[in-house]
Scaffold this motif. Sequence first.
Motif, PDB file in Angstrom:
ATOM      1  N   GLY A  23      27.526  10.470 102.044  1.00  0.00           N
ATOM      2  CA  GLY A  23      28.759   9.802 101.613  1.00  0.00           C
ATOM      3  C   GLY A  23      29.635   9.423 102.792  1.00  0.00           C
ATOM      4  O   GLY A  23      30.710   8.844 102.632  1.00  0.00           O
ATOM      5  N   LYS A  24      29.132   9.772 103.980  1.00  0.00           N
ATOM      6  CA  LYS A  24      29.876   9.576 105.229  1.00  0.00           C
ATOM      7  C   LYS A  24      30.497   8.189 105.401  1.00  0.00           C
ATOM      8  O   LYS A  24      31.662   8.066 105.711  1.00  0.00           O
ATOM      9  N   GLU A 162      19.341   9.521  95.983  1.00  0.00           N
ATOM     10  CA  GLU A 162      19.781   8.667  94.853  1.00  0.00           C
ATOM     11  C   GLU A 162      20.866   7.699  95.315  1.00  0.00           C
ATOM     12  O   GLU A 162      20.847   6.522  95.000  1.00  0.00           O
ATOM     13  N   ARG A 163      21.830   8.225  96.076  1.00  0.00           N
ATOM     14  CA  ARG A 163      22.945   7.387  96.562  1.00  0.00           C
ATOM     15  C   ARG A 163      22.412   6.273  97.448  1.00  0.00           C
ATOM     16  O   ARG A 163      22.791   5.114  97.303  1.00  0.00           O
ATOM     17  N   ARG A 164      21.534   6.614  98.392  1.00  0.00           N
ATOM     18  CA  ARG A 164      21.025   5.621  99.332  1.00  0.00           C
ATOM     19  C   ARG A 164      20.217   4.555  98.579  1.00  0.00           C
ATOM     20  O   ARG A 164      20.307   3.371  98.851  1.00  0.00           O
ATOM     21  N   HIS A 165      19.445   5.004  97.581  1.00  0.00           N
ATOM     22  CA  HIS A 165      18.626   4.082  96.787  1.00  0.00           C
ATOM     23  C   HIS A 165      19.515   3.077  96.059  1.00  0.00           C
ATOM     24  O   HIS A 165      19.236   1.888  96.009  1.00  0.00           O
ATOM     25  N   HIS A 170      17.733  -4.082  98.276  1.00  0.00           N
ATOM     26  CA  HIS A 170      16.340  -4.322  97.920  1.00  0.00           C
ATOM     27  C   HIS A 170      15.760  -3.068  97.228  1.00  0.00           C
ATOM     28  O   HIS A 170      14.584  -2.808  97.293  1.00  0.00           O
ATOM     29  N   GLY A 171      16.649  -2.303  96.600  1.00  0.00           N
ATOM     30  CA  GLY A 171      16.259  -1.041  95.987  1.00  0.00           C
ATOM     31  C   GLY A 171      15.092  -1.147  95.018  1.00  0.00           C
ATOM     32  O   GLY A 171      14.314  -0.202  94.838  1.00  0.00           O
ATOM     33  N   HIS A 172      14.969  -2.314  94.396  1.00  0.00           N
ATOM     34  CA  HIS A 172      13.898  -2.448  93.408  1.00  0.00           C
ATOM     35  C   HIS A 172      12.511  -2.411  94.050  1.00  0.00           C
ATOM     36  O   HIS A 172      11.515  -2.245  93.370  1.00  0.00           O
ATOM     37  N   ASP A 173      12.432  -2.599  95.380  1.00  0.00           N
ATOM     38  CA  ASP A 173      11.128  -2.561  96.061  1.00  0.00           C
ATOM     39  C   ASP A 173      10.718  -1.135  96.417  1.00  0.00           C
ATOM     40  O   ASP A 173       9.578  -0.886  96.764  1.00  0.00           O
ATOM     41  N   TYR A 206      33.701  21.822 106.702  1.00  0.00           N
ATOM     42  CA  TYR A 206      32.452  21.481 106.014  1.00  0.00           C
ATOM     43  C   TYR A 206      32.776  21.040 104.585  1.00  0.00           C
ATOM     44  O   TYR A 206      33.456  21.753 103.857  1.00  0.00           O
ATOM     45  N   VAL A 207      32.303  19.839 104.216  1.00  0.00           N
ATOM     46  CA  VAL A 207      32.570  19.334 102.861  1.00  0.00           C
ATOM     47  C   VAL A 207      31.239  19.035 102.174  1.00  0.00           C
ATOM     48  O   VAL A 207      30.478  18.183 102.630  1.00  0.00           O
ATOM     49  N   ASP A 208      30.953  19.743 101.089  1.00  0.00           N
ATOM     50  CA  ASP A 208      29.737  19.482 100.317  1.00  0.00           C
ATOM     51  C   ASP A 208      30.084  18.469  99.228  1.00  0.00           C
ATOM     52  O   ASP A 208      30.889  18.760  98.340  1.00  0.00           O
ATOM     53  N   THR A 209      29.482  17.271  99.318  1.00  0.00           N
ATOM     54  CA  THR A 209      29.860  16.197  98.404  1.00  0.00           C
ATOM     55  C   THR A 209      28.898  16.074  97.208  1.00  0.00           C
ATOM     56  O   THR A 209      28.982  15.107  96.462  1.00  0.00           O
ATOM     57  N   THR A 210      28.011  17.064  97.038  1.00  0.00           N
ATOM     58  CA  THR A 210      27.009  16.970  95.960  1.00  0.00           C
ATOM     59  C   THR A 210      27.663  16.711  94.607  1.00  0.00           C
ATOM     60  O   THR A 210      27.266  15.807  93.876  1.00  0.00           O
ATOM     61  N   ASP A 211      28.666  17.500  94.269  1.00  0.00           N
ATOM     62  CA  ASP A 211      29.289  17.368  92.951  1.00  0.00           C
ATOM     63  C   ASP A 211      30.701  16.825  92.997  1.00  0.00           C
ATOM     64  O   ASP A 211      31.404  16.841  91.986  1.00  0.00           O
ATOM     65  N   LEU A 212      31.119  16.359  94.165  1.00  0.00           N
ATOM     66  CA  LEU A 212      32.498  15.865  94.276  1.00  0.00           C
ATOM     67  C   LEU A 212      32.514  14.344  94.252  1.00  0.00           C
ATOM     68  O   LEU A 212      31.839  13.705  95.051  1.00  0.00           O
ATOM     69  N   PRO A 213      33.272  13.732  93.348  1.00  0.00           N
ATOM     70  CA  PRO A 213      33.372  12.271  93.380  1.00  0.00           C
ATOM     71  C   PRO A 213      34.073  11.808  94.660  1.00  0.00           C
ATOM     72  O   PRO A 213      34.948  12.509  95.186  1.00  0.00           O
TER      73      PRO A 213
END
Length: 235
Positions: A23-24, A162-165, A170-173, A206-213
């Motif tokens: 999320g950087k 998932e985020r990067r995808h 061109h994610g569909h490729d 340290y910030v864990d962004t897994t569950d943070l919007p």
Amino acid sequence: MKNHGAIVRESFIVTIDGPAGSGKTTVSRLVAEGLGFDYVDTGALYRGVAYTAVNANIGLDDDGALDRLCRSLTIRMVREKDGLHIFVNEADVSGKIRTPDISMAASTVSARPVVRRYLLKLQRDLGRDRQAVFEGRDMGTVVFPDADVKFFLDADIKVRAERRHREMTHGHDVTIEQVQEDMMRRDKNDSSRTVAPLKASADAVYVDTTDLPIPQVVDLMIAHVSDRLGQGAVP
Ligand code: DC
């Protein structure tokens, strides 16, 4: 200049490090915007060098050729309406440096000390007398060890993939699994290299962004920086 009620010093450096997909990039841009600071995406510098090396058919482990290439480069970052643009030798390469091939090439050249040495100087020059958010892998550990505020962003590998995808036009490729595999390869490269590996500085938040919007992450980071700005203003 926005100063969130505090007296702002001439130079104030915020570093944001972390792996791909943490999320950087989104967060760094928004934090810089919220603070009225400049934003510098240092990954784009490595991508610019990688793109130029690939185009010039230079072996990505050929230190002599990479050294000559770096010495001949002029890299500029320019903020335009649609975001940050990177110019290499006056050519705008912004639209060409985000492909999976250039991502991998950037990770490979970023392990070469000659490239890091060249970009270290460039990044420090970019940070001189500036209020800026620097995003990268070694901002808090190597480039700006004395930064005013340091963050390290991280998230679960599945969420990062998932985020990067989702971001990839061109994610569909490409499948999420492929993105995750590429990401794990890059993480391994970036964290295991001997020079300036990806790691959190001991004094980073340290910030864990897994569950943070994202908006929540941005708010908490801006609040933290504003606190520091406020402390700096106390006589
Ligand atoms: O942040 P990014 O994905 O655009 O970065 C591309 C590559 O550049 C990444 O795999 C590692 C390298 N990099 C680095 O080594 N140090 C930095 N400060 C920024 C990026």
